[in-house]
Motif scaffolding. Structure first.
Motif, PDB file in Angstrom:
ATOM      1  N   TYR A  42      78.811 -40.600  17.282  1.00  0.00           N
ATOM      2  CA  TYR A  42      78.083 -39.457  16.729  1.00  0.00           C
ATOM      3  C   TYR A  42      76.963 -39.061  17.677  1.00  0.00           C
ATOM      4  CZ  TYR A  42      80.313 -40.501  12.225  1.00  0.00           C
ATOM      5  OH  TYR A  42      81.218 -40.721  11.225  1.00  0.00           O
ATOM      6  N   ASN A  43      76.687 -37.770  17.709  1.00  0.00           N
ATOM      7  CA  ASN A  43      75.531 -37.247  18.421  1.00  0.00           C
ATOM      8  C   ASN A  43      74.395 -37.123  17.419  1.00  0.00           C
ATOM      9  OD1 ASN A  43      73.882 -36.177  20.341  1.00  0.00           O
ATOM     10  ND2 ASN A  43      74.808 -34.144  20.331  1.00  0.00           N
ATOM     11  N   HIS A  49      70.045 -35.233  12.378  1.00  0.00           N
ATOM     12  CA  HIS A  49      71.330 -34.657  12.008  1.00  0.00           C
ATOM     13  C   HIS A  49      72.444 -35.346  12.791  1.00  0.00           C
ATOM     14  CE1 HIS A  49      68.339 -31.455  11.157  1.00  0.00           C
ATOM     15  NE2 HIS A  49      69.039 -31.369  10.045  1.00  0.00           N
ATOM     16  N   ARG A  51      76.513 -35.348  14.109  1.00  0.00           N
ATOM     17  CA  ARG A  51      77.741 -34.605  14.376  1.00  0.00           C
ATOM     18  C   ARG A  51      78.664 -35.492  15.179  1.00  0.00           C
ATOM     19  NH1 ARG A  51      79.438 -29.431  13.840  1.00  0.00           N
ATOM     20  NH2 ARG A  51      81.080 -28.707  15.228  1.00  0.00           N
ATOM     21  N   SER A 102      77.759 -32.815  23.889  1.00  0.00           N
ATOM     22  CA  SER A 102      78.730 -32.447  22.868  1.00  0.00           C
ATOM     23  C   SER A 102      80.088 -33.119  23.014  1.00  0.00           C
ATOM     24  CB  SER A 102      78.938 -30.929  22.867  1.00  0.00           C
ATOM     25  OG  SER A 102      79.379 -30.482  24.137  1.00  0.00           O
ATOM     26  N   ARG A 696      76.295 -39.283   6.505  1.00  0.00           N
ATOM     27  CA  ARG A 696      77.654 -39.082   6.031  1.00  0.00           C
ATOM     28  C   ARG A 696      77.728 -39.535   4.582  1.00  0.00           C
ATOM     29  NH1 ARG A 696      82.902 -41.918   8.598  1.00  0.00           N
ATOM     30  NH2 ARG A 696      82.346 -43.530   7.103  1.00  0.00           N
ATOM     31  N   SER A 723      84.428 -28.824  10.330  1.00  0.00           N
ATOM     32  CA  SER A 723      84.844 -29.971  11.137  1.00  0.00           C
ATOM     33  C   SER A 723      83.636 -30.806  11.481  1.00  0.00           C
ATOM     34  CB  SER A 723      85.538 -29.499  12.415  1.00  0.00           C
ATOM     35  OG  SER A 723      85.840 -30.585  13.249  1.00  0.00           O
ATOM     36  N   LEU A 724      83.856 -32.106  11.589  1.00  0.00           N
ATOM     37  CA  LEU A 724      82.810 -33.003  12.049  1.00  0.00           C
ATOM     38  C   LEU A 724      82.956 -33.324  13.527  1.00  0.00           C
ATOM     39  CD1 LEU A 724      82.528 -35.561   9.134  1.00  0.00           C
ATOM     40  CD2 LEU A 724      80.910 -33.778   9.741  1.00  0.00           C
ATOM     41  N   GLU A 725      83.994 -32.836  14.145  1.00  0.00           N
ATOM     42  CA  GLU A 725      84.303 -33.269  15.503  1.00  0.00           C
ATOM     43  C   GLU A 725      84.461 -32.074  16.427  1.00  0.00           C
ATOM     44  OE1 GLU A 725      87.517 -36.156  17.784  1.00  0.00           O
ATOM     45  OE2 GLU A 725      87.580 -35.856  15.631  1.00  0.00           O
ATOM     46  N   TYR A 726      83.905 -32.202  17.609  1.00  0.00           N
ATOM     47  CA  TYR A 726      84.125 -31.198  18.639  1.00  0.00           C
ATOM     48  C   TYR A 726      85.525 -31.368  19.216  1.00  0.00           C
ATOM     49  CZ  TYR A 726      79.066 -30.380  18.802  1.00  0.00           C
ATOM     50  OH  TYR A 726      77.774 -30.073  18.489  1.00  0.00           O
ATOM     51  N   SER A 763      89.013 -34.486   8.752  1.00  0.00           N
ATOM     52  CA  SER A 763      87.745 -34.824   8.113  1.00  0.00           C
ATOM     53  C   SER A 763      87.912 -34.738   6.599  1.00  0.00           C
ATOM     54  CB  SER A 763      86.636 -33.881   8.583  1.00  0.00           C
ATOM     55  OG  SER A 763      86.971 -32.533   8.270  1.00  0.00           O
ATOM     56  N   PRO A 825      78.807 -26.953   3.431  1.00  0.00           N
ATOM     57  CA  PRO A 825      79.383 -27.487   4.678  1.00  0.00           C
ATOM     58  C   PRO A 825      80.900 -27.442   4.711  1.00  0.00           C
ATOM     59  CG  PRO A 825      77.649 -28.933   3.840  1.00  0.00           C
ATOM     60  CD  PRO A 825      77.890 -27.910   2.776  1.00  0.00           C
TER      61      PRO A 825
END
Length: 1123
Positions: A42-43, A49, A51, A102, A696, A723-726, A763, A825
């Protein structure tokens, strides 16, 4: 070989895992999380926050990740690249990654090393890795070649429960091992005289009376912390452990957890511990508890990580949730209770009531008739007025509104109400409303436009006063607008009131527990033409002469809508209007969600507060759109968050049977109460919210018992797919419509959860949860799936009717509506409306001749549900719901009035033992009536089949009359009984075949499968039979068994087509079987990661996406495969 190659199809791949979070590690502004065998990166920005950057699936194969160790870089720079050792159980893998803001890219990974023993700790040593293994040995590995360089055991080869490696080189490496003998063993692997030569322990440390689960060493201060099964945390002064022969001293013995302590971590100024009680405690090094973080559900917190620069603590729980908490340290401003020191010779009398005007002004009244003001900025008491008429009995209420909105009202036992401007108390206005006692006061505010004061007098009369200010702002005008009349009851007065937007109605709660709807203006009442007869003020009971000539104002307006005794006999405590709904709270421990339609109030949903909070005092909406619940838990005032399941504030006030007041603004929260003759004030800066972030959401705190897919929602291209993912490489066509599966889960934690599972992102989003059950929820049934607008005017979204059932023989029926909502969200919003409920013991209590019956066991559990939809022309007649019961019964419930009536229709005790599964299917044949067949399975491995159409026909003899009036009908003998297994049947499914038959498959506790073809035929009706009812003839055509299909209970089974079947078992294998060629043939098997799987559901999504499969147990996992 070609034939064998076909068996590889289909191959299931995991796309989503929601399991307990067992490993966490902060690396700069990134967070590494271990969920099952998957690595999640996660970032984590400095706003708290989260992501997701990357999910690396099955990094440890079939092992669970327990920890991460990042190799120290020579320059201390991990911003762009990092070498990470990921370990858990007996597996270890080294991964080299590069990352930016990212994206994350995996540069290299080693092979998965399978150790011969459990790995407790990993340490980087000059490019190599040292491993502490489960039987007190240390192994040194080369991470590039995977060669073992050293293997040193200890002379004490006991089993370890934890270990900690200390040092940066092999020569100074120290291991502190937690043995099953509850001792700490300190020894040095480098002192071995030769390879594989055992090393004796240098020190043995005793103190704990339970197994040691975790330890942490702080080199800068020479401290060691240990967490144990004995619920304690100990702090040891050990000095430099790399030097042999040092002295160990126990300097702290910390008791604060109510269960086993799983994790401990030492920081420079704090000690963090987390355990099985789902609490994360922050201690000082002296053993003082500084903070307590509560919010995770379930069986505990399994992982903790810290970010010392940002003063963050991050926890991962068994509920698959991740939360971030802020360390605030000792003396955090704005928390705590302070006495306002009211007692003084200059202030005669004893305190009678207290209230709050905003969060920084306190009002109090004494039995001498004095009204006093305490300003938190000035920090002194000031007398506003003194009126001897309010000596013996006095009520005090402050008007709602923003800070500085200064109005309060006093009332006495002679019908007098005084409205007082706080800033100019000399401008107070008196109103003589009644000839008797004023029982209650409440304010109702509509924006900045309208302010009403309601006062309850004798005989249920409520006077409504309109308050307005003079243009100069130094005077107020009080005018009686109308009078209302409450329904008759023993304690006949109102307790709370609020405007229902846009302001045409007033919502009130009374002491009898009823919620009422009154017109806000008399002319509106005349237009509606509903309610009781209006009487004049002179005719009203106890009417007195007002100063403004109000004796001729109409009084006694009855409610236009009444929900009688909604909260029981203890009364309604508050009503709040928000986003088109009315929320009411009561002293029955619940809060209700209501909706107004056509001038009538309708119940939508009933929710329970946190366990033990039997007095819900109110609720508040917070800026993030969620709500917090106010109430009393024994002698404590509690602010509880239903979203985070956390007690945000706890005040030991002594209980709610005293004068108290609560105020909440964005700046601060305040709670004032009377205790020991003084005014006590609890104040917290920042309002009701706490400085923590839910990174989460958790799913369930206990095991998932049932998974049921409801339907699919299609979002247009105007909605960005949540989405939670790039994505590394955007897929072509991803800009098209998004398919989102709506899935419902229920759990042992008494909740039902509605999830959104997008097909394109992997997700999950929790839309809402339903908490109506008092015990575990074991089964779900869904029917009437449609769109919000109906077939005539379909709208985007999904609607469905749902029945949930479980422990304590409790069943609930509710409807859900999922609609697009760009503000959330998930881009979806779910609305739930509770329709009806049923409990067997309550049903028994309502019977008149219950003394002649055997009382139903209140511990009966509903094990499974099946919906049987009837072909009926009667309006409002819904389907039958069949329930498998633990007391050996199969019960049929009839839903009427669109689910608002749930009636027990029939039952049978044919099985005479616990019934585990029920399943219904229809049989349709040309020129024949549609038949509805119910199949039940019990713990003896037998299957029974009933024809429900014949049973429901008027005049049918299949439903036998009950032995006593009021009891349900008795379902007769089944059409067919099949002994399929030798023990309990845990899974059951059917599918029609092209030939007009039915495939029936079942899975048992012994791991076997049983598949047979069922034929349903109708006998021909002879002329002599007349109108005799025709019972279908059921016959088994082909029958096959697979004795050792799985190594454990088969808990999930689905026939996807006449040629394909999938099964799931507690042995954690998802297996595909080929049908239609005699005995079922094994095709392939996939290992999933959900322990103790309890249920499975499969469904086709689209030709492009294939099938999806959801597995629920101690977590949730979703698989997909292509046809």
């Amino acid at each position: 070989m070609d034939a064998l190659g076909d068996y590889v199809w289909p191959r299931a791949t995991s796309e989503l895992i929601l399991l307990p979070v067992t490993g966490l590690e902060c690396v700069g502004h990134r967070l590494l999380a271990g969920e099952g065998p998957d690595l999640l990166v996660y970032n984590l920005d400095f706003g708290g926050h989260l992501r997701m950057m990357k999910r690396v699936q099955s990094l440890l194969g079939h092992y669970l990740i327990h920890g991460f160790r990042v190799r120290p870089e020579p320059k201390g720079d991990r911003a762009s690249e990092a070498m990470i050792a990921v370990f858990g159980s007996k597996g270890l893998r080294i991964v080299k990654v590069s990352w930016d803001q990212s994206h994350l890219r995996e540069l290299w990974r080693s092979d998965l090393w399978n150790m011969s023993d459990w790995i407790w700790d990993v340490r980087w040593l000059e490019g190599n890795v040292a491993l502490a293994l489960g039987h007190n040995s240390v192994v040194l590995y080369d991470p590039v070649t995977g060669c073992m360089l050293q293997d040193v055991p200890c002379t004490d080869r006991c089993t370890l429960s934890s270990a900690c490696l200390i040092g940066d080189t092999w020569k100074e490496l120290t291991i502190v091992a937690g043995a099953v003998s509850n001792q700490l063993l300190v020894w040095y692997p480098a002192t071995a005289l030769a390879d594989n030569k055992a090393v004796a322990p240098d020190r043995r440390v005793s103190g704990h009376v339970g197994v040691i689960f975790s330890m942490s060493y702080l080199e800068s201060k020479g401290l060691l912390a240990t967490a144990s099964e004995d619920r304690s945390v100990r702090i040891w002064k050990v000095g430099d452990l790399r030097v042999p022969g040092g002295r160990v001293q126990n300097i702290g013995h910390c008791f604060g957890h109510s269960a086993r302590v799983w994790r401990v971590k030492l920081l420079e100024n704090y000690l963090i511990s987390a355990g099985e009680d789902c609490v994360c405690l922050v201690w000082s090094h002296e053993g003082e508890i500084l903070q307590a973080f509560r919010g995770h559900q379930g069986r505990g917190i399994r992982a903790i990580a810290t970010h010392e620069k940002q003063a963050w603590v991050i926890t991962g729980g068994d509920d698959s949730g991740i939360r971030l908490w802020h360390l605030v340290g000792r003396g955090y401003p704005g928390l705590g209770v302070s006495a306002l020191c009211f007692k003084s010779p200059s202030r005669p009398g004893a305190l009678k009531a207290v209230t709050l005007a905003g969060s920084w002004r306190v009002l109090a009244v004494t039995d001498a008739g004095g009204l006093y003001l305490y300003d938190l900025e000035v920090k002194c008491w000031e007398q506003l007025l003194e009126d001897k008429r309010f000596q013996s009995y006095c009520l005090l209420e402050a008007a709602p509104g923003p800070e500085g909105f200064g109005l309060c009202a006093l009332a006495n036992g002679e019908g007098l109400v005084k409205v007082v401007p706080i800033n100019t108390p000399t401008a107070a206005v008196d109103q003589n409303l009644f000839s008797g006692k004023v029982h209650s006061l409440s304010w109702a505010l509509r924006g900045y436009e309208e302010l009403l004061l309601l006062a309850s007098g004798p005989d249920g009369v409520v006077a409504c006063l309109e308050i307005s200010a003079a243009p100069t702002g130094k005077a107020i005008f009080v005018k009686e607008r109308c009078r209302y009349l409450l329904p008759p009851s023993k304690q006949r007065w109102h307790t709370c009131s609020a405007f229902l937007p846009p302001g045409d109605f007033l919502v009130c709660g009374d002491r009898r527990g009823s919620v009422l709807l009154f017109p806000a203006r008399p002319n509106l009442f005349k237009e509606t033409g509903v309610g009781v007869k209006a009487i004049t003020g002179a005719e009203a009971p106890g009417a007195g002469g007002g100063s403004d000539g109000s004796e001729n104002v109409a009084a006694g307006l009855g409610p236009v809508s009444l929900l009688y005794s909604l909260h029981g006999k203890q009364g309604v405590t508050s009503v709040t209007c928000h986003s088109g709904y009315v929320y009411s709270t009561g002293r029955d421990g619940t809060y209700h969600q209501l909706i107004e339609h056509g001038g009538q109030l309708h119940p939508v949903l009933r929710q329970k507060s946190c366990r033990g909070m039997n007095w819900v005092a109110g609720l508040r909406m917070v800026p993030d759109g969620s709500m917090v619940i106010l109430g009393f838990h024994a002698n404590e005032f509690v602010v509880w968050s239903p979203r985070s399941h956390e007690k945000l504030h706890i005040v030991n006030c002594g209980g709610g049977h005293r004068s108290w007041a609560f105020s909440d603004t964005e700046a601060a929260m305040a709670f004032a109460y009377l205790k020991d003759g003084d005014v006590m004030l609890y104040r917290a800066l920042g309002g009701c919210t706490r400085p923590n972030v839910i990174l989460r959401e958790g799913l369930h705190g206990r095991e998932i018992t049932c998974v049921k897919r409801v339907g699919t929602v299609t979002l247009g291209p105007e909605f960005e797919v949540p989405s939670l993912e790039y994505p590394d490489y955007p897929e072509s066509g991803s800009e098209g419509p998004a398919l989102i599966d709506i899935v419902m889960t229920c759990s042992e934690d008494t909740t039902v959860c509605v999830l959104a599972l997008p097909t394109a992102t992997g997700s999950a989003h929790a839309l809402t949860s339903v908490c109506n059950h008092i015990s575990s929820v074991r089964a779900l049934a869904v029917w009437a799936v449609g769109t919000p607008g109906g077939p005539q005017d379909p709208q985007p979204g999904l609607t469905a009717q749902v029945v949930s059932a479980g422990g304590r023989a409790e069943m609930h029926c509710f409807s859900i509506m999922v609609i697009p909502d760009p503000s959330t969200p998930s881009h979806l919003a779910c609305h739930v409306m509770h329709l009806s409920s049923h409990r067997l013991d309550e049903y028994w209590d309502r019977q008149r001749n219950r003394h002649r019956m055997v009382k139903v066991d209140p511990e009966t559990r509903y094990m499974s549900l099946a919906v049987c939809e009837l072909d009926s022309d009667k309006p409002g007649l819904g389907p039958l719901v069949a329930a498998a019961c633990s007391d050996g019964a199969v019960r049929l419930f009839l839903l009427q009035d669109s689910g608002r009536i749930l009636h027990l229709l029939a039952e049978t005790f044919h099985h005479k033992r616990c019934v585990l599964k029920v399943h219904s299917f229809t049989h349709e044949a040309p020129n024949q009536r549609r038949r509805l067949i119910l199949c039940s399975a019990a713990t003896d491995g037998s299957l029974a089949f009933w024809d429900l159409i014949t049973a429901m026909d008027s005049g049918s003899t299949t439903l036998e009359l009950p032995a006593h009036p009021g009891l349900p009908y008795q379902l007769g003998t089944p059409c067919l009984t099949v002994q399929a297994h030798s023990c309990g049947v845990n899974s059951l499914h059917t599918l029609p075949t092209p030939e007009g038959h039915h495939l029936v498959a079942s899975g048992s506790e012994d791991g076997s499968l049983h598949i047979f073809t069922l034929s349903v035929k109708m006998p021909e009706l002879d002329a002599d039979d007349g109108e005799a009812e025709l019972v279908p003839q059921l016959r088994v055509l082909e029958e096959y068994s697979v004795p050792c299909a799985h190594a454990a209970h088969v808990t999930g089974l689905k026939i996807l087509s006449p040629s394909l079947m999938v099964s799931a078992s507690i042995d954690q294998r998802l297996t595909f079987w080929r049908l239609g060629h005699g005995e079922p043939t094994f095709m392939n098997s996939t290992v999933f990661h959900v322990p103790d799987v309890a249920d499975m559901d499969c469904w086709p999504v689209s030709p492009e996406f294939g099938h999806r499969c959801a597995l629920g147990g101690q977590g949730l996992e979703v698989y997909n495969w292509y046809d």
